[in-house]
Every structure is written in structure tokens, then in C-alpha cells.
Design an enzyme around this catalytic site. Sequence first.
Site, mmCIF file in Angstrom:
data_model
loop_
_atom_site.group_PDB
_atom_site.id
_atom_site.type_symbol
_atom_site.label_atom_id
_atom_site.label_comp_id
_atom_site.label_asym_id
_atom_site.label_seq_id
_atom_site.Cartn_x
_atom_site.Cartn_y
_atom_site.Cartn_z
ATOM 1 N N LYS A 34 0.829 -1.211 0.000
ATOM 2 C CA LYS A 34 0.000 0.000 0.000
ATOM 3 C C LYS A 34 0.865 1.265 0.000
ATOM 4 O O LYS A 34 0.538 2.245 -0.658
ATOM 5 C CB LYS A 34 -0.951 0.012 1.199
ATOM 6 N N LYS B 261 -13.584 -2.134 -3.257
ATOM 7 C CA LYS B 261 -14.448 -0.974 -3.031
ATOM 8 C C LYS B 261 -13.830 0.298 -3.576
ATOM 9 O O LYS B 261 -14.483 1.153 -4.119
ATOM 10 C CB LYS B 261 -14.588 -0.717 -1.518
ATOM 11 N N LYS C 125 -8.113 -8.056 -7.824
ATOM 12 C CA LYS C 125 -9.248 -8.273 -6.921
ATOM 13 C C LYS C 125 -10.315 -7.177 -7.140
ATOM 14 O O LYS C 125 -9.964 -6.026 -7.384
ATOM 15 C CB LYS C 125 -8.688 -8.195 -5.503
HETATM 16 N N1 AQP Z 1 -12.785 -9.277 -4.325
HETATM 17 C C1 AQP Z 1 -12.952 -9.946 -3.191
HETATM 18 N N2 AQP Z 1 -13.251 -11.252 -3.224
HETATM 19 C C2 AQP Z 1 -13.446 -11.941 -2.074
HETATM 20 N N3 AQP Z 1 -13.342 -11.377 -0.852
HETATM 21 C C3 AQP Z 1 -13.066 -10.062 -0.781
HETATM 22 N N4 AQP Z 1 -12.910 -9.218 0.257
HETATM 23 C C4 AQP Z 1 -12.624 -7.996 -0.213
HETATM 24 N N5 AQP Z 1 -12.601 -8.008 -1.551
HETATM 25 C C5 AQP Z 1 -12.851 -9.290 -1.936
HETATM 26 C C6 AQP Z 1 -13.066 -9.601 1.652
HETATM 27 O O1 AQP Z 1 -13.907 -8.613 2.243
HETATM 28 C C7 AQP Z 1 -13.507 -8.405 3.608
HETATM 29 C C8 AQP Z 1 -13.437 -6.935 3.889
HETATM 30 O O2 AQP Z 1 -12.290 -6.400 3.527
HETATM 31 P P1 AQP Z 1 -11.865 -4.930 3.972
HETATM 32 O O3 AQP Z 1 -12.902 -3.951 3.702
HETATM 33 O O4 AQP Z 1 -11.407 -4.933 5.388
HETATM 34 O O5 AQP Z 1 -10.620 -4.693 3.105
HETATM 35 P P2 AQP Z 1 -10.219 -5.166 1.697
HETATM 36 O O6 AQP Z 1 -9.932 -6.629 1.645
HETATM 37 O O7 AQP Z 1 -9.095 -4.254 1.331
HETATM 38 O O8 AQP Z 1 -11.512 -4.891 0.823
HETATM 39 P P3 AQP Z 1 -11.632 -3.974 -0.443
HETATM 40 O O9 AQP Z 1 -13.034 -4.049 -0.934
HETATM 41 O O10 AQP Z 1 -10.552 -4.264 -1.422
HETATM 42 O O11 AQP Z 1 -11.418 -2.532 0.196
HETATM 43 P P4 AQP Z 1 -10.420 -1.377 -0.175
HETATM 44 O O12 AQP Z 1 -10.698 -1.042 -1.613
HETATM 45 O O13 AQP Z 1 -10.776 -0.255 0.742
HETATM 46 O O14 AQP Z 1 -9.012 -1.871 0.056
HETATM 47 C C9 AQP Z 1 -12.224 -9.197 3.821
HETATM 48 O O15 AQP Z 1 -12.548 -10.383 4.501
HETATM 49 C C10 AQP Z 1 -11.751 -9.505 2.418
HETATM 50 O O16 AQP Z 1 -11.024 -10.715 2.351
#
Ligand code: AQP
Length: 334
Positions: A119, A203, A200
Site C-alpha cells: 500500500k 471498493k 481483486k
Molecule cells: N474481491 C474480493 N473477493 C473476495 N473477498 C473479498 N474481500 C474484499 N474483496 C474481496 C473480503 O472482504 C472483507 C473486507 O475487507 P476490507 O474492507 O477490510 O478490506 P479489503 O480486503 O481491502 O476490501 P476492499 O473491498 O478491497 O477494500 P479497499 O478497496 O478499501 O481496500 C475481507 O474479509 C476480504 O477478504
Amino acid sequence: MKEFSEKVTKSILTGIQPSGVITLGNYIGAIKQMVRMQDEFKSYIFIADMHAITVPQDPVKLHENIRSLVALYLACGIDPDKNIIFIQSENEYHANISWLLECNTPFGELSRMTQFKDKSSKNVNFYAGLFTYPVLMAADILAYDVDYVPVGIDQKQHVELARNIAERFNKKYGDTFKIPDVYITKEGTKVTDLVDPTKKMSKSSENPKGTIRLLDDEASIRKKIMGATTDSDCLIKYDPDNKPGISNLINICVALTGKTASEIEQEFTGKNYGEFKKYVADVVTEEILGIQKRYHEIINSDELDKILDENACVTREIAKNKFMLMKHKMGLYK
Ligand code: AQP
């Protein structure tokens, strides 16, 4: 205090950052699993808003996303009678515990966190919170003496850090924390970006065409799926290495319908990508529109505030006791 069934003896803690409207990836990879686990475990499910601010957030949007995430948890089937759903920042003891833990965490150990390396390499102007957030995550976990932390493989290192911190603290100051175990969630549940299926689905993704958000309208969900990147084979086959786009769509169907990948392959033998994508769009919209209907009933209800207020009290009491114990062990009292 919430009553849990006597059969439920083990506890878990899990959360999602309100860094945007949650995606189909968060739903399939995290929320559906939480729903599945709610009869088996005493679950602490939180809105990780203090983690979200480790990167810049617009305050108005962040506030909206926090409330919206709580309502989406409920709309997706997380039962407030079976789980303790709370907002992290409503419980100041997470930050207090985190500081005491930070003062017991070697700088070198934090420097090895691969998520920080990833990051921080994307933005040189990062803030100190991005470096120390794994300690806050340790505080989230250790405050509640949970048995397991369900995470994707990308977060395993952070749970291992929490274990190390807890073991070292216990050794130095005497028994204080339960040592949590990593609970690695099933493989095959990672949803990838619709435009770039090697990434992946996230969000905070910059290209909205690649991401399905749970509050997107039906027309845009269908449009995104019909426009998903595939390949030129015209063969509906599960092969993540050579056919990442089609495999991602198959994965989504597997997660939402309960069919296996080979059942889907058979069903679409001899059919074209357009027909398959239409099927995927039907499956996804049916699931999401049901969630949205419940979401709109919940988002402005007093019920939401009641749940959050009640759980803020419950979790503050638990985390406060842990904080006081830590302070005492560390000599921080008069
Ligand atoms: N694409 C994905 N497929 C399966 N699982 C996913 N998770 C996130 N994206 C996918 C799971 O969602 C949970 C929440 O994650 P988080 O919000 O704490 O952080 P993250 O993994 O960084 O999710 P994002 O959506 O990618 O957020 P941003 O964009 O803010 O970094 C976790 O259990 C993750 O595994």
C-alpha cells in the site's frame, strides 16, 4: 448482555472497512461466510472505520458508508440477535489498547508487513496510521479474547502478528490475552475485477465498470456484467490461469447458486458468452435486488440505532476490562 446458544462455545471477530459501498467481492468473500458462521460461533462483527482512515477519506461519504454498511450487514442476513455488530470508533478502548500494544511491538516486525509495503509503494505520501494499523488490528482481536479470526490469505500475516504481540505480552507481564488462531476462509471465493480479472474486485477501485457495488441499480449491474472482459475462445470453462474473466463469472455463479463449476460448464456447453453473461446478470441481480429491498427498509429505522447503541455498551465494557487489566500489568496506575 446478549445471550448466545449454549452450543456456541467458540468466538470469532471479523470486520469490513467502510472505505466505499461494499462490493459483490466483499459480499461473497466475507459477508456470506459471516452468515454461514453465525450459528456456529459467537461473532463480533465490526465496522472497521478506524482502519478506513489509514488512507484519505471524505468525511461526509465516510459517515454515509458507515451507516450503510451496518444496514447492508443486516440486509445480507447477519442476524443482530446472534451477532454483536458494532462500530469500531464508538469504542475508544480499541485505540487505547492499540497504544499500549504499539509500545510493545518492535518497529522491525511492523516493517515486514507485506500489506504495508504494497500500500505504501502506491503512494509515497502515506500517513503513520498505515504503518501501525496492524497493531490496531491486534487490539481489535485481543480485546475480546476471541478464538478465531476468519481472514483471506492476504491478512494471515496480520493475525500472526497479533499472536506474536499477545504471546510476548503474556510472557513479559503475565497471562493477559487468549492467543487467537487464523481461520483461513475457503479458496475459490475471491471475486476479481470485471474489467481486469487479474485484480481483486475492490471498493476503492478507480474504474467503476470493474466493480459491482451492492447499492448499484439493476441496469448498471447488468451493463457491467455484459461488458465484463472475457477472451476469444467462446468456451465456458473454469480455468483461472488461462481464462480469468470467464472463471470469475463462473465463481460468482457458484457462490450465489450453490451449483458446482462443472454443472455450470455443462449447462452452457455450446452456448455463447452473451447467453452466459445474461444468466450471470440474472443470478447477480436477483440476489442484490433482494438485499436492496431489505436495505431500504432498515437504513432509516430506529432499530439500527438501537442495535448500535446496545452493542457499543456491550463491547465497551469488555474492551475496557481488557484495557484496565493491561494498564495494571504495565504499572500504569496510581
Ligand atoms: N474481491 C474480493 N473477493 C473476495 N473477498 C473479498 N474481500 C474484499 N474483496 C474481496 C473480503 O472482504 C472483507 C473486507 O475487507 P476490507 O474492507 O477490510 O478490506 P479489503 O480486503 O481491502 O476490501 P476492499 O473491498 O478491497 O477494500 P479497499 O478497496 O478499501 O481496500 C475481507 O474479509 C476480504 O477478504
